[in-house]
Every structure is written in structure tokens, then in C-alpha cells.
Design a protein around this motif. Structure first.
Motif: not given
Lengths: 449, 342
Positions: A346-361
Motif C-alpha cells: 500500500g505504498t505506491i504513492e510513496a515511491n515517486p521516483l519509481f512511478l516516474k520511471i514507470l511512466v517513461w517505461s
């Protein structure tokens, strides 16, 4: 350039473009169907909004996949008439079966799904998107059995000046085709999973509709993990099949020049096709290539020098595409594991860098799919049907350079324009987010009336 | 031998059904800017064909695939000889498909105008080209042992163009009748009026076509050999007349059924005349592509027969079922309220 080169280029352009849309169709149809099924089972309207939102993106993508597919069927006759004459007896069958068994089902039920929201029952509506998903998968099966036959021809004899089918079941159970089908299917699912994760990540970074996108994200993460693992597992068996049936392609994939036993895998390697060796070989994992190829550390691997130069595929594109594909595949597995962990905690939003990587992925699984096809198709050269017919003998005799220059230019222009419009629309609708207004979809119940 | 004849019949049926089904989609597309006065009406027109156009186009893919599987040599030569014409056809079909999907995706007048034009042009081109292609197949293509001696321009001969115009008019009539049935109010009335106005032109072109076929082709040879077969072109003419009669007596659905029958019977008339050729040669009869010299092996034909006899009935049943789901005529209000619509 001659008709042969131009026709090859045109086939590459038109099939690569078609193949931008197909993998997402394979993956996103299943995810949309799953979401709608959850809605039918639970009555939770968020799932309905999810099916609507992801379904809309699915449709924008689907339209281009459909219309660019016709080109491929026509091209076998238009540009590759000698091929069609020579192998039509066996190669035409899976194509005709694909249309009869899969395309009708897919095209009819996509109509029910788009226009049937208040004309058919909830259950039947969910069934129609499942039928679309199943039909897309079936269509992949038949086209990959056809391609599998080009890679490893079975069930035919050379008779009457052509290849004639003598064993339909051999073609349908061709391990090469079935493994390719499996590998492709889960690669398509990977594209779908990373698409949903990437778009969800974009919205979560902007704190749009967290509940909606967290749920979408975690569904896609689990689907992605299962898919990426299967890509690797089936890919491994597929490589074994390649080593067995297409040793020259396998040697090019790993850039192996000398025939040896117990071949190691160099993590750093630069091929030098002119000198017929590798100009750099570093960080060797002993016996790894033999292990991968035959699941036996001492197995003998045939080197490229075993084959006369005119029967070797071009090493550079095959080697680098394969390397990059495997590298990307590894990244997808790691990213999926991480995505599953954060959505489970339940910590998806706590990982903004990873989320950014996923957008670019988002584009990366598309790239991996294309690279896989470069390995498969360039690696098969100089053959169009491995060991049976050369690509240079397959091209149409009646067409002229001018005609193919014209058609190639036309396809390039039209496809660039359509690709641009498609990306524009996809981005626009992906950014817009889900629609909360469900009027016209959910009929008021009796009590409400 | 029996298998080759079976596949010849299936080949004709696939083309006939394709023209019958895509005929009204192409017709509706050509009429897009002519009958649709407002954005709402244009949307009604697109949405009447929305649920079915894709499934209808698959009959073309199946006809192509069946030619490939059953008559590979014909497939190879037909597609490579007619290269440029088929290319234009492909471009048009590609544009048409995305136009339906993309038009409604942006609420912008210029955007919509652009796709409106695209729909009309990309519907006219296939209708015309299919007619030209079949007109030339009926006449025979200039081919011999050395290959093909024609070009895109040589396809545009008078008889080819006449067949092209015939196809365009058949599909316009078919589309107008479809819209009469599937839309309501003013739009439906205008569609009916247009169908009635087009009908005399269609009759004249059809009669000219039947007469020039006598001079330009050898299609009638089979009919002279077996006069009983003449019932097919006679029925084609009868159903063409029936279109106007049903329309006059206020039965648009029956008039649409009659125009469906007309298209099927016109295709049947041509295909029966071709037998046993698939593509006759106009310069060297020995180079004609027949069902005997261009077919697949008996084994492949047998496999394909089994597939066709199992799956085609299944396809037809669920297609009929889906047509029934969407049988109700559409109103402008309904289309505007439905956010899933095109």
C-alpha cells in the motif's frame, strides 16, 4: 534499390507499424475484460469506470491494429507472389483459418462491446469483451503457426514445383510455432501491464483519482509480474528450439564464430563480422551459452564459420537486438516485482521516483517486442522459409521498382500521419482520466423508476 | 475436382456476401456529407454502421485468405498484377476504418470536417476500384506465359469503368435503403427519396452493363451452354425491379432485402460466367488461371473444406444474432445521449 530490397523494406515498415498496436490489444483486452468481470461480480462501480476508461484507450489502439492488418495479408500476394505460389498450399491455410475463426469473432463482438452498453445484459456485455480477448489470442495463434512454419517448416513435401501440405496436424503442433505463440502472447500482456502501470503512475504522481489508479496499478502489477516471468521462461524454451532448428540464427544471436563445447556467455561482447570474430569479450559466465541452448553445460554450439557466408544472417542487428531484448526483459521482471511489492504494502504513492520511471517505461515493452521480431525475421535470412526458399527467390516478378517506391512512400506517409494522430488521441484520453458519468450505461433499477 | 468446384462456389459466395455487406457501409460512407445535414445526422449515419462495419470488412479478408489457401497461384498473380489498384484500395480501407473511430474523438469543427471528407473519399474509392477490378477480371487480364502486360491505366478501359460505375451506383442505392431503414424522421425520408431518384440511373447502367458484357466478355458462353443458368441474371434484374416496387409500396426493409439480393445475384452472374476460370487471359487462353491449374492440393482443399463447413455457419449465426441486437433504427437524440457512440 531493387524491387527485392524495397519490398523487404516495405514489409518491415508495414509489419513493424502494425505490430505497435497488436501487443497492446493482446494485453489490454484481457485487463479490460478482467475489470468488467469484477464489476459484474461485485457491482462496484469503480470497476465499471475502469473498464470504460481502459477500454476507451484499448479502442483507439485497436482501430489502427485492425486496419493496418489488411495490408499484411495483401502484401504476400502483391510483393511476394513467388513466395505465395510456392508455399500457398500450406501457408494460406492458417491465414484463412485465422480470418474465419478469429477475425470474425473479434470484429463482431467488439461492435457489441462498443455499442451494446444498454442493449445487452451486463453479463453478456462482459462476455463480449472476453470473446474479443479470446479472438485476439486465437488470431495470434494462427499467425504465429504460419510464421512458425516459415521458421521451421514441417508437414509438407516438395511436389508439383511447390511445397504441398501433407500433415496439417504437424503444422498445428509445430513446437516452434507454439513456443513463439506463447512467448509473443505474454510479451503482449507485458505491454498491456506496463501501459496500465505507466498511465496510472502518471496520474498518481499528480494525485488524480488515487483510488481508481491504485486499483488499476495493482491489477496491472500482478498481471505484469506473471507475464514477465512467463516471457523469460517460455523465451528460454524458445531459444532451445532455435538452437536445435536454426543453428545459424542462434550463433548470430550470441555472436559465436567457432564451433565449441561448453561455450560461456560474455556479458560484454562486441562482434566484428568483417574479421569473423568478436573484438571484445569480457566478464564470461562459463558454460552459460551451452546451458541456455541445450540445457546442458557441455553441449556443442555451432559457430557461424560452420556456415558459408552467404547462408549466415546479418550478425550485428540480430546480436544487438537479442541482447537489448533480454536486457529489457530483465528490467521488466525487476520492475514488476517492485510494483507488486509496493502495491501489496500500500505504498505506491510513496515511491515517486519509481512511478516516474514507470511512466517513461511505457514505450520499452513495445521496443522489446519489435526487437524480438528483428531477431526472429532478420535471423532467418537469407531464407524466407528456412532451408526451403530464399527471400531473393520469393519476390513478385511482375512489379517494378517505381511501383514499390511509390507504395513504400505512400505507406510511410500515411502510417506516419496515422501514428501521430493515434499517439495524440491516446495521450489526450489517457491524461483526461476516467469519466464519472455513467448515464446511458447503467439502467436505473425498478425501484429508482 | 469436386473440391475445386466447391471452393469455386465458396469463392463466389465470399465475394458476393462481402459486397452485399460492405456495400451498404460503403454506400452510407459515400452518402455521408450528402444526406447528413447536421453533425447529429452524420453521427446517426456513422452509428448505424458502427457495430457492424468491422465484421463486414472481415468477409474481404476471408475472401482474400480463401483465395490464398484454395487458389494460391491466382492469389499470387491477381494481387501482384493489380498492385497499384490494390494499393489504392488498401489506403482507402485503412483511412475509412480509422475515420469512423477518430471522427468523434475530438469536439472540433475542422477535425470533424476533415474526417467527414475522408469518410466520403475512402468509401468512393473502394466501390469504384472493386468494380473496375471485377470488370477487368470478367474481360480477362492481358497475361501470358511471359507475365502481365497491363497497368493501372489499362484497367481504366470503358468496360472496366462501366463496371466501376455500376458498383458505385449499386452501393449508393444499397446504402440509401439501409439508411431509410436504420434512421428515423427527416433523415430516413431523405434517404428514401434519394434511393428512388438513384434507381433509374442504376437501371440504365445495369442494362448497359448486361448488354456490353455480351460484347466485351465471354461470360455468356456458359449461359448459352446451359440456358437454365439464365435464371440467375434474370433474377438479378427481377430483384433490381423489386427494389423500386417495394419502395413505392412503403416497405423499405423489403426494398433493402431486394437490393441485397441484387448485389448477390450480380456477383453470381459474373462468377458463373467465369467458370472454370478465376481470371481469364484476354490474350492467351492457355494462360488463363482456372480452378484446375491454380488450386491447392486435394489435401489442403479437404482441410479447408472441413474448416469452412464448421466455422462459416457459426459465424453466420452469431452475425445474425448481432444484427438483431442492433436492429432498431437510431434517432439523433439517442446518439447524442450515448457516450460510447462514434
Amino acid at each position: 534499390m531493387d524491387v527485392l530490397t524495397l519490398s523487404r523494406l516495405q514489409f518491415a515498415v508495414t509489419s513493424a507499424f502494425h505490430f505497435i498496436f497488436v501487443p497492446l490489444t493482446l494485453g489490454l483486452s484481457i485487463l479490460t475484460a478482467y475489470m468488467e468481470t469484477r464489476y459484474v461480480r461485485t457491482g462496484d462501480e469503480t470497476y465499471l469506470k475502469m473498464a470504460k476508461f481502459w477500454g476507451k484507450l484499448f479502442l483507439i489502439n485497436f482501430a489502427l491494429g485492425v486496419v493496418t492488418g489488411i495490408t499484411l495479408e495483401f502484401q504476400f500476394g502483391m510483393n511476394w507472389a513467388e513466395y505465395s505460389k510456392y508455399v500457398g498450399d500450406i501457408f494460406g491455410a492458417p491465414l484463412a483459418i485465422e480470418a474465419t475463426v478469429a477475425f470474425f469473432l473479434e470484429s463482431v463482438f467488439i461492435g457489441v462491446w462498443i455499442f451494446g452498453w444498454n442493449r445487452v445484459s451486463k453479463k453478456l456485455h462482459a462476455v463480449s469483451i472476453w470473446l474479443v480477448a479470446i479472438a485476439s489470442n486465437l488470431s495470434a495463434l494462427w499467425i504465429l503457426l504460419a510464421n512458425g512454419w516459415m521458421q521451421h517448416p514441417v508437414g509438407y513435401v516438395l511436389r508439383n514445383g511447390r511445397a504441398e501440405m501433407v500433415d496439417f496436424m504437424a503444422m498445428v503442433t509445430n513446437p516452434y510455432g507454439l513456443l513463439k505463440f506463447g512467448h509473443q502472447l505474454v510479451s503482449g500482456y507485458t505491454v498491456g501491464a506496463f501501459f496500465v502501470m505507466g498511465v496510472s503512475a502518471w496520474h498518481l504522481l499528480r494525485k488524480n483519482r488515487p483510488d481508481f489508479f491504485k486499483r488499476s496499478f495493482s491489477i496491472a502489477a500482478k498481471f505484469g509480474l506473471a507475464s514477465t516471468l512467463l516471457v523469460a521462461i517460455i523465451g528460454d524454451f524458445h531459444a532451445v528450439e532455435v538452437a536445435k532448428t536454426q543453428p545459424a540464427k542462434f550463433a548470430a544471436m550470441e555472436s559465436i564464430w567457432e564451433t565449441k563445447r561448453g561455450v560461456g556467455l560474455n556479458l560484454l561482447l562486441v562482434p566484428d563480422p568483417i574479421k569473423e570474430c568478436n573484438s571484445l569479450e569480457k566478464l564470461c559466465i562459463p558454460n552459460a551459452v551451452s546451458m541456455l541452448a541445450f540445457h546442458n553445460p557441455d553441449a556443442e554450439i555451432k559457430g557461424l564459420k560452420e556456415f558459408p557466408p552467404e547462408l549466415r544472417p546479418p550478425v550485428q542487428p540480430v546480436f544487438w537486438s537479442f541482447r537489448l531484448m533480454v536486457g529489457l526483459g530483465t528490467f521488466f521482471i525487476l520492475a514488476s516485482i517492485l510494483a507488486v511489492i509496493i502495491s501489496w504494502r500500500g505504498t505506491i504513492e510513496a515511491n515517486p521516483l519509481f512511478l516516474k520511471i514507470l511512466v517513461w517505461s511505457i514505450p520499452l515493452p513495445y521496443l522489446a517486442n519489435q526487437l524480438g521480431w528483428i531477431v526472429a525475421e532478420v535471423g532467418r535470412q537469407p531464407w524466407i522459409v528456412y532451408g526451403v526458399l530464399k527471400t531473393s527467390d520469393a519476390v513478385s516478378k511482375s512489379i517494378t521498382t517505381g511501383q514499390v517506391i511509390g507504395s513504400l512512400a505512400g505507406f510511410t506517409l500515411l502510417y506516419s500521419f496515422l501514428g501521430f494522430v493515434d499517439i495524440f488521441l491516446l495521450t489526450r484520453y489517457a491524461r483526461k482520466g476516467p469519466d464519472d458519468d455513467l448515464s446511458g450505461i447503467i439502467k436505473p433499477t425498478r425501484q429508482e423508476v | 475436382m469436386a473440391l475445386q468446384i466447391t471452393w469455386f462456389v465458396l469463392w463466389g459466395v465470399l465475394w458476393g456476401v462481402y459486397f452485399m455487406l460492405d456495400g451498404f457501409v460503403l454506400g452510407t460512407g459515400m452518402l455521408h456529407g450528402i444526406l447528413g445535414k447536421s453533425d447529429g445526422e452524420k453521427r446517426v449515419m456513422i452509428n448505424t454502421i458502427g457495430p457492424v462495419w468491422d465484421g463486414n470488412e472481415v468477409w474481404l479478408i476471408t475472401a482474400g485468405g480463401a483465395t490464398f489457401a484454395a487458389f494460391p497461384t491466382t492469389y499470387a498473380l491477381m494481387f501482384s498484377y493489380l498492385y497499384t489498384a490494390l494499393l489504392l484500395l488498401l489506403f482507402a480501407l485503412i483511412v475509412r476504418g480509422v475515420s469512423f473511430e477518430f471522427r468523434g474523438k475530438l469536439d472540433n469543427a475542422t477535425w470533424k470536417k476533415g474526417w467527414d471528407l475522408a469518410i466520403q473519399v475512402s468509401s468512393l474509392i473502394p466501390a469504384l476500384l472493386f468494380g473496375v477490378a471485377f470488370g477487368n477480371i470478367f474481360q480477362g487480364l492481358p497475361m501470358d506465359a511471359a507475365g502481365y502486360h497491363g497497368s493501372l491505366l489499362s484497367l481504366l478501359n470503358p468496360y472496366g469503368l462501366l463496371t466501376g460505375v455500376l458498383f458505385v451506383l449499386l452501393f449508393l442505392e444499397h446504402g440509401a435503403l439501409y439508411l431509410t431503414v436504420k434512421s428515423t424522421g427527416d433523415l430516413s425520408n431523405r434517404a428514401k427519396k434519394l434511393a428512388d431518384k438513384l434507381w433509374p440511373a442504376l437501371l440504365v447502367v445495369a442494362a448497359t452493363f448486361l448488354v456490353s458484357t455480351w460484347f466485351a466478355t465471354q461470360l455468356y458462353d456458359n449461359y448459352l451452354g446451359e440456358t437454365l443458368l439464365l435464371i440467375v441474371p434474370l433474377l438479378a434484374v427481377a430483384s433490381l425491379v423489386a427494389i423500386r416496387v417495394f419502395s413505392a409500396y412503403g416497405s423499405p426493409l423489403k426494398a433493402f432485402a431486394a437490393s441485397s439480393a441484387t448485389i448477390l445475384l450480380v456477383v453470381a452472374t459474373g462468377v458463373i460466367g467465369l467458370f472454370p476460370n478465376l481470371i481469364p487471359s484476354s490474350i492467351d487462353p492457355a494462360s488463363s488461371l482456372t480452378i484446375f491449374n491454380s488450386s491447392s492440393s486435394p489435401y489442403t482443399l479437404k482441410i479447408m473444406t472441413v474448416v469452412a463447413f464448421i466455422f462459416v455457419p457459426i459465424v453466420i449465426s452469431y452475425k445474425i444474432w448481432v444484427y438483431r441486437i442492433f436492429r432498431a433504427p437510431l434517432t439523433v437524440e439517442e446518439v447524442i445521449a450515448d457516450k460510447g457512440a462514434y
